[in-house]
Design an enzyme around this catalytic site. Structure first.
Site, PDB file in Angstrom:
ATOM      1  CG  HIS A 205      -1.546   1.303   1.555  1.00  0.00           C
ATOM      2  ND1 HIS A 205      -2.534   1.880   0.791  1.00  0.00           N
ATOM      3  CD2 HIS A 205      -1.307   2.172   2.574  1.00  0.00           C
ATOM      4  CE1 HIS A 205      -2.878   3.048   1.327  1.00  0.00           C
ATOM      5  NE2 HIS A 205      -2.140   3.259   2.408  1.00  0.00           N
TER       6      HIS A 205
ATOM      7  CG  ASP B  75       6.446  18.907 -25.670  1.00  0.00           C
ATOM      8  OD1 ASP B  75       6.780  18.352 -24.597  1.00  0.00           O
ATOM      9  OD2 ASP B  75       5.702  18.370 -26.502  1.00  0.00           O
TER      10      ASP B  75
ATOM     11  CD1 TRP C 266       6.576   2.896   4.225  1.00  0.00           C
ATOM     12  CD2 TRP C 266       7.911   3.748   2.659  1.00  0.00           C
ATOM     13  NE1 TRP C 266       6.894   4.174   4.591  1.00  0.00           N
ATOM     14  CE2 TRP C 266       7.709   4.731   3.642  1.00  0.00           C
ATOM     15  CE3 TRP C 266       8.728   4.067   1.569  1.00  0.00           C
ATOM     16  CZ2 TRP C 266       8.292   6.003   3.577  1.00  0.00           C
ATOM     17  CZ3 TRP C 266       9.297   5.330   1.512  1.00  0.00           C
ATOM     18  CH2 TRP C 266       9.077   6.279   2.504  1.00  0.00           C
TER      19      TRP C 266
ATOM     20  CB  SER D 295      10.826   6.524 -13.597  1.00  0.00           C
ATOM     21  OG  SER D 295       9.717   7.353 -13.739  1.00  0.00           O
ATOM     22  CB  SER D 296      11.861   9.801  -9.515  1.00  0.00           C
ATOM     23  OG  SER D 296      10.759   9.039  -9.159  1.00  0.00           O
TER      24      SER D 296
ATOM     25  CG  HIS E 211      12.240  14.566   6.501  1.00  0.00           C
ATOM     26  ND1 HIS E 211      11.172  14.148   7.251  1.00  0.00           N
ATOM     27  CD2 HIS E 211      12.036  15.872   6.276  1.00  0.00           C
ATOM     28  CE1 HIS E 211      10.374  15.165   7.489  1.00  0.00           C
ATOM     29  NE2 HIS E 211      10.877  16.230   6.909  1.00  0.00           N
TER      30      HIS E 211
ATOM     31  CD  GLU F 105       9.644  10.128  -1.899  1.00  0.00           C
ATOM     32  OE1 GLU F 105      10.626  10.418  -2.610  1.00  0.00           O
ATOM     33  OE2 GLU F 105       8.532   9.839  -2.366  1.00  0.00           O
TER      34      GLU F 105
ATOM     35  CE1 TYR G  39       8.316  18.910   4.661  1.00  0.00           C
ATOM     36  CE2 TYR G  39      10.611  18.309   4.921  1.00  0.00           C
ATOM     37  CZ  TYR G  39       9.405  18.682   5.473  1.00  0.00           C
ATOM     38  OH  TYR G  39       9.287  18.822   6.822  1.00  0.00           O
TER      39      TYR G  39
ATOM     40  CB  SER H 293       0.593  28.930  -4.043  1.00  0.00           C
ATOM     41  OG  SER H 293       1.108  28.473  -2.829  1.00  0.00           O
TER      42      SER H 293
ATOM     43  CG  HIS I  44      12.104  14.068  12.349  1.00  0.00           C
ATOM     44  ND1 HIS I  44      12.085  15.312  11.783  1.00  0.00           N
ATOM     45  CD2 HIS I  44      11.416  13.292  11.488  1.00  0.00           C
ATOM     46  CE1 HIS I  44      11.415  15.282  10.644  1.00  0.00           C
ATOM     47  NE2 HIS I  44      11.006  14.066  10.454  1.00  0.00           N
ATOM     48  CG  HIS I  45      11.533   9.934   9.687  1.00  0.00           C
ATOM     49  ND1 HIS I  45      10.217   9.857   9.294  1.00  0.00           N
ATOM     50  CD2 HIS I  45      12.023  11.055   9.120  1.00  0.00           C
ATOM     51  CE1 HIS I  45       9.941  10.881   8.503  1.00  0.00           C
ATOM     52  NE2 HIS I  45      11.017  11.630   8.386  1.00  0.00           N
TER      53      HIS I  45
ATOM     54  CB  THR J 163       5.353  24.669   7.608  1.00  0.00           C
ATOM     55  OG1 THR J 163       6.529  23.916   7.326  1.00  0.00           O
ATOM     56  CG2 THR J 163       4.155  23.940   7.054  1.00  0.00           C
TER      57      THR J 163
ATOM     58  CE  LYS K 170       5.805  26.873   0.944  1.00  0.00           C
ATOM     59  NZ  LYS K 170       5.272  27.633  -0.181  1.00  0.00           N
TER      60      LYS K 170
ATOM     61  NE  ARG L 248       3.669   2.921  11.167  1.00  0.00           N
ATOM     62  CZ  ARG L 248       4.581   3.489  10.343  1.00  0.00           C
ATOM     63  NH1 ARG L 248       5.618   4.136  10.849  1.00  0.00           N
ATOM     64  NH2 ARG L 248       4.440   3.431   9.049  1.00  0.00           N
TER      65      ARG L 248
END
Lengths: 535, 285
Positions: free
Chosen positions: A77, A106, A142, A169-170, A253, A255, A257, A268, A302-303, A328, A331, A450
């Site tokens: 998932h 293009d 994951w 690809s990314s 991390h 990732e 963002y 925006s 922090h993860h 943040t 924003k 979890r």
């Protein structure tokens, strides 16, 4: 751009039809469509897996699946939603919108564009194949933490190879975005004149180029640990399992963002349009996005506060993480100030953007709570974390994608969606998503870990509520597909500027947008007009 | 829109009303437990402080949003003020104020963190080793060690389509054959490691969790308040494979007197209260 008076006209308007149009696609709109359809497919597959999870968790006891398969579902998932749904959806939107917004015909590298898309179906076919092989799909989460991920069976090399393909690809997609924005802007379109979606995507692209190779390195080390006798992460061979977590989250991390920055861009654009007022603090928005991107590189641990770091390390990562709240906050305040003294109307894109504003802020609050290390020792790996990141990813990133699709669909297709059905989709999604994720805060605080397939009876009530929300949210997304299908098939003809407050070069194009967006490029007057309205 | 806000308000009101009424009801499990140790109370108070800061900021931000959405509706004839595009003063204010709030919050957090890391003067050390999928407890220097795994009733009930009702099982999935026994009012150091994959040892009432990692020894400590004897339950908190959800932690906190008696009995092997029903498996490779 050196010689704007002689525009190269490529007269080979070869337009293959049928399957070839898509297989050999080099047009940014066709590739954008492919990306969006692919993302939508993965969204439903990943969503179906989420429903398997929520069905099993509907009540205590194991009713439907084996715990191993349950773990495969949580793992798949996440991989499908992150790499298959949200990231390709953003690339799809970038493909559609960036050339239109910067005044280009293009993307800069059309064949690379084709390649970066067509890697994805193969990558995900490999990944999904693991569901059907002996030993089943990857089930170590994951995040692929060793030593657990090394216990995987035949799914292991397939998963790693799939991740490599997704990463390539990314990176290629990101290079294309950077080159397009840097080289293909129309004369008069300065960097600080670009719509914020281009800005946030430019920053996202740099993040992708910086961190996808790190992920590739991490998973390659896993691969050699598994097959070639290395011991990067094996304690018995002198390695360190925690080192993997550091490398992974150095990717992981930024990732996060990568998933959310383009959402900031879309919101925006939409909030000023429906407030009929220019974006407040445009430059501070750009700088805030860049600060967030910079900070994303120094907060990774922090993860993993519970792995046992030195006190100084814990303090550093706590403080740097708390700092992210500042840009943040800037924003969110700028969006609020944009609405202030506006003239606000509530069409479907605006509703989704507003839900983003409210619910992403809730996710931000729980993020701030998670930054407090001692409290994180309680929250870590509990459902509180699940609630937190789903608030920023579902009503955050996913709602922003949907807002963007509703917002630009008239420009893409030349037809309007049904405002009535769009609003219905919005309300079902918003109510569903809150019933789904809000109770998970309670579950986590009460002590539910979890990634468990079954739970103690004290957690039964809120799990049942959460599962009901999941089914409401999940099935209402079918309505989303129907609304788009209906609009494209038989929607009313859309005017060139369906939203009276919409500004920018994308809205200066006729509707539907021509196949080669800005060919010839917009005149300086047109660019100046688009830009002037924006600021 | 007003309907939605009314529903949210109603939901919040219900939550507030319901929480004190439900000491044991499941619907009432909305918040982090205060816990029974010195540290757990500090952690809980940090959690509540940051929570109320978030509520305060939320009232301001959501208030601002809702105000704008109500006051500046086009349907009510609002005219946009298109000259309002930036304000350096505002940008500075809403950068500086959050920084101040963060500093205010960081100070107590750092203080608690330093206390958590202070493992001096421990009176009892227990080495905890995670296995797939059970825990091994070793009272260092006391010659008492045993495995602790999911109790048989929970284990039978949790099988796929067992037909048994989890609600009928006392402490379903939170019960073990041999609980960890510790004395109250004693600084207990827990040394965490693992045999196979990463696990995490978490008893919410003790305030924290930490990973048990192969090849590494992590430590945490807890000191259960005097008079807080009883049974406290937790679970493995790091995904560790198929039966990750089925390796609970049960800690029985007893008086110092009782603990001494229990420990002596364990050492002589007199009462097999903690003997496993099966022989303890030897650690793998």
């Amino acid at each position: 751009m050196a010689n704007t008076s002689t525009v190269d006209h490529h007269d080979d308007h070869h337009a293959p039809t049928g399957l070839k149009r898509w297989l050999y696609a080099t047009n940014h709109k066709d590739i954008g469509t492919l990306y969006l359809i692919f993302a939508c497919t993965m969204f439903f597959l990943g969503g179906a897996m989420a429903l398997v999870i929520r069905a099993e968790l509907f009540q205590p006891g194991l009713q439907f699946v084996d715990p191993q398969f349950f773990n495969s579902m949580t793992t798949m998932h996440a991989l499908l939603m992150i790499f298959g749904a949200v990231m390709p959806a953003w690339t799809g939107l970038a493909n559609w919108m960036i050339p239109m917004q910067v005044g280009a015909p293009d993307m800069a590298l059309p064949r690379l564009n084709n390649f970066s898309f067509w890697l994805l179906p193969f990558a995900f076919t490999l990944l999904l194949l693991t569901l059907f092989i002996p030993g089943g799909a990857p089930a170590g989460g994951w995040t692929l933490y060793p030593p657990l991920s090394l216990q995987a069976g035949d799914s292991f090399p397939l998963t790693i190879f799939a991740i490599h393909l997704m990463g390539i690809s990314s990176i290629l997609g990101a290079i294309n975005v950077v080159v397009t924005i840097m080289n293909m802007r129309a004369p008069g379109m300065g960097l600080l004149n670009m719509p914020l979606f281009c800005w946030t995507w430019l920053i996202t692209a740099y993040l992708l180029i910086a961190v996808m190779p790190v992920l590739a390195g991490a998973v390659t080390m896993l691969l050699t640990d598994h097959f070639f006798g290395t011991a990067f992460f094996t304690a018995a061979g002198g390695g360190d399992p925690v080192m993997f977590q550091h490398i992974f989250w150095f990717f992981g991390h930024p990732e996060v963002y990568i998933l959310i920055l383009p959402a900031f861009g879309v919101v925006s654009e939409i909030i000023p349009t429906f407030s009929r007022k220019p974006l407040f603090g445009y430059e501070s928005m750009v700088y805030a996005s860049a600060s967030i991107a910079f900070l994303s590189f120094i907060v990774w641990a922090h993860h993993m506060f519970t792995v046992g770091m030195p006190l100084a390390g814990q303090l550093f990562f706590m403080l740097s993480t708390m700092l992210i709240a500042v840009p943040t906050g800037v924003k969110v305040f700028n969006w609020c100030a944009t609405m202030w003294k506006g003239s606000i109307s509530f069409e479907t894109p605006m509703l989704f953007a507003l839900a983003f504003l409210f619910l992403f802020t809730i996710g931000g609050f729980s993020g701030l709570m998670l930054a407090i290390v001692p409290a994180d020792f309680q929250y870590h790996d509990s459902y509180f974390v699940v609630a937190h990141f789903h608030y920023v990813l579902v009503p955050g990133a996913v709602f922003a994608i949907m807002a963007g699709v509703y917002y630009w669909l008239p420009k893409w297709s030349g037809r309007m969606y049904s405002e009535k059905l769009g609003k219905l989709h919005f309300w079902l999604s918003t109510i569903g998503v809150n019933i789904l994720f809000f109770p998970q805060h309670f579950l986590g605080l009460a002590g539910m870990p979890r990634r468990i397939p079954d739970y103690s009876t004290q957690f039964a009530d809120w799990n049942m509520v959460s599962s009901i929300g999941a089914f409401v949210f999940g099935f209402s997304q079918l309505l989303f597909v129907y609304v788009i299908w209906q609009a494209v098939r038989s929607g009313e003809k859309a005017p060139a500027r369906p939203w009276e407050g919409a500004t920018g070069l994308d809205w200066e194009l006729p509707t539907p947008a021509p196949y080669h967006s800005w060919d010839p490029p917009p005149t300086r007057e047109v660019v100046a007009k688009g830009v002037a309205q924006q600021h | 829109m007003t309907y939605v806000y009314r529903s949210i308000a109603l939901l919040l009101a219900l939550t507030v009303v319901a929480s004190p009424l439900t000491a044991h009801a499941e619907w009432g499990d909305l918040n982090m437990p205060v816990g029974v140790t010195e540290l757990s109370k500090e952690i809980h108070s940090l959690h509540m402080t940051i929570f109320w800061w978030c509520v305060a900021i939320g009232v301001f931000v959501f208030g601002w949003m809702i105000w704008s959405l109500v006051a500046f509706r086009k349907s009510q004839g609002a005219e946009p003020d298109v000259t309002m595009t930036h304000s350096t003063k505002a940008e500075i204010i809403w950068t500086v104020i959050p920084v101040v709030i963060l500093v205010i919050m960081a100070i107590p957090a750092a203080r608690t963190l330093i206390a958590i890391e202070d493992t001096r003067d421990t009176e009892l050390s227990i080495k905890v080793t995670g296995y797939q999928w059970k825990w091994h407890y070793d009272y260092l220097g006391k010659d008492v060690k045993f495995f602790s795994k999911l109790d048989r009733t929970s284990d039978e009930t949790r099988q796929l389509n067992s037909g048994l009702d989890p609600h009928a099982v006392p402490d379903y999935l939170l019960n073990v054959d041999n609980p960890l026994v510790v004395p109250e009012d004693t600084k207990v150091r827990v040394l965490l490691t693992a045999q196979d994959v990463i696990h995490a040892w978490w008893v919410p009432q003790f305030g924290m969790k930490k990973d048990a990692i192969p090849g590494t020894v992590n430590e945490i400590w807890f000191k259960v308040d005097a008079g807080k004897t009883g049974v406290y339950r937790g679970q493995c908190a790091e995904l560790c494979g198929r039966d990750h959800g089925f390796m609970p932690i049960v800690v029985k906190v007893v008086s110092k007197q009782e603990f001494a008696t229990w420990l002596a009995a364990q050492q002589t092997g007199a009462t097999p209260t903690v003997a496993s029903r099966e022989p303890a498996p030897s650690p793998r490779g």
